[in-house]
Design an enzyme around this catalytic site. Structure first.
Site: not given
Ligand code: NAP
Length: 322
Positions: A239, A268, A287
């Site tokens: 994000r 955005e 995005h």
């Molecule tokens: P996820 O499986 O929950 O993975 C997020 C990772 O971030 C977790 O491993 C978490 O591990 C880590 N994390 C959280 N807070 C942190 C911090 N303060 N410091 C370091 N690491 C941290 O989520 P996902 O499904 O991979 O999606 C991730 C994000 O991608 C979404 O939340 C969304 O905003 C974004 N996204 C963007 C698009 C796009 O179109 N560009 C599409 C889909 C998703 P820990 O809890 O151990 O820290």
């Protein structure tokens, strides 16, 4: 018996609407490319039993407070930073999202950004379009190698892992940083856990894949960019709010880092006069991380299922956890 009322904040394909209509009355914002105005959203939320929303809808405390019948908010996204989940929980309103179904597609796009930024693909396209392709030159449009480079992933979750797996196909050396270690992932992918500073200081590609939270707000600030190698490339498809864009602009302009590939921005949509777009070493996309046809259909189906499950009193398959 009256049917529950579902409001959809964006025009959805007929089959999704029909699926919901079998059990519910439907109201829908009829435009596909324009978000519902806030006053309409606020009014609809006051009476709706369920809300089918997207990332552009600010579902804040005030609107949730006024919602008299709302039982479930289902967002067609994995990120839910636009929803005040705590305020919803206080009113026993369930919040569902679409994890997993978009991970591979978003990882594909993230890797496309890595490749485009590293090999200066947008600049190459411009050269040809502008009729500027001259004779072969030894160092014309030379970029960075991806193979055998170090890929640093901040946020090794579902999408981070899928990006890392792609990196192994390029013989990349994968390091990652999370708040907690993931031994299984380390074993499976051969990724190494490092502290954030080491990741920033040693990676050739720094890729942010965390959710956007209070903790990750402007996580990539001036200090973080200054720690990066001046040959490194920064990638963001999480994000926009995870990055201080002024600091990124400065780092790119001053040569503190080599380039950036960005799918997301803090406010955005951005317009053509956004300062980052004035830099040749920025590859920018609007995005589109999860935007493959299959995946968007799957996300819409999943969101409709969550609504029906919530309204039937069943537990939706993917509730967000705080
Ligand atoms: P996820 O499986 O929950 O993975 C997020 C990772 O971030 C977790 O491993 C978490 O591990 C880590 N994390 C959280 N807070 C942190 C911090 N303060 N410091 C370091 N690491 C941290 O989520 P996902 O499904 O991979 O999606 C991730 C994000 O991608 C979404 O939340 C969304 O905003 C974004 N996204 C963007 C698009 C796009 O179109 N560009 C599409 C889909 C998703 P820990 O809890 O151990 O820290």
């Amino acid at each position: 018996m009256t049917k529950p009322y579902v409001y959809l904040t964006r025009k959805m394909p007929a089959s999704i609407v029909e699926k919901l209509e079998a059990e519910c009355d439907i109201g829908m914002w009829e435009k596909e490319e324009e978000p519902v105005p806030e006053e309409v959203l606020e009014k609809e939320m006051q009476t709706a039993d369920a809300l089918f929303c997207t990332i552009t809808d600010p579902i804040n405390k005030e609107k949730i407070k006024q919602a008299e019948n709302l039982k479930i908010i289902a967002t067609m996204a994995v990120g839910f930073n636009n929803i005040d989940v705590e305020a919803a929980a206080k009113k026993n309103i369930q919040v569902a999202h679409t994890p997993g179904v978009l991970s591979e597609t978003t990882a594909d796009l993230t890797f496309a950004l890595i490749m485009a930024a590293a090999r200066r693909i947008p600049e190459g396209i411009e050269v040809i379009k502008n009729n500027e392709w001259g004779a072969w030159a030894p160092f014309f449009l030379t970029g960075q190698d991806i193979h055998h480079a170090r890929l640093g992933i901040i946020g090794m979750g579902r999408i981070g892992e899928a990006v890392a797996k792609r990196g192994t196909g390029f013989d990349m050396d994968i390091v990652y940083h999370n708040r907690s270690r993931k031994p299984e992932t380390e074993k499976e992918i051969g990724a190494r856990y490092v502290e954030l500073d080491e990741l920033l200081e040693t990676s050739d590609f720094v890729c942010v894949m965390t959710p956007y939270t209070n903790e990750t707000h402007h996580m990539m600030n001036r200090e973080a960019f200054q720690k990066m190698k001046n040959t490194a490339i920064f990638i963001n498809s999480s994000r926009g709010g995870t990055v201080d864009e002024e600091a990124l602009f400065e780092a790119l302009k001053n040569g503190d880092i080599r380039g950036a590939g960005l799918d997301v921005f803090e406010n955005e949509p951005i317009s053509a006069d956004h300062p980052l777009l004035s830099l040749p070493n920025v590859t920018a996309l609007p995005h589109i991380g999860s935007a493959s046809e299959n995946t968007r259909w799957n996300m819409a189906e999943m969101t409709a299922n969550h609504i029906l499950q919530g309204l039937r009193g069943e537990k939706p398959d993917h509730l967000v956890s705080l």
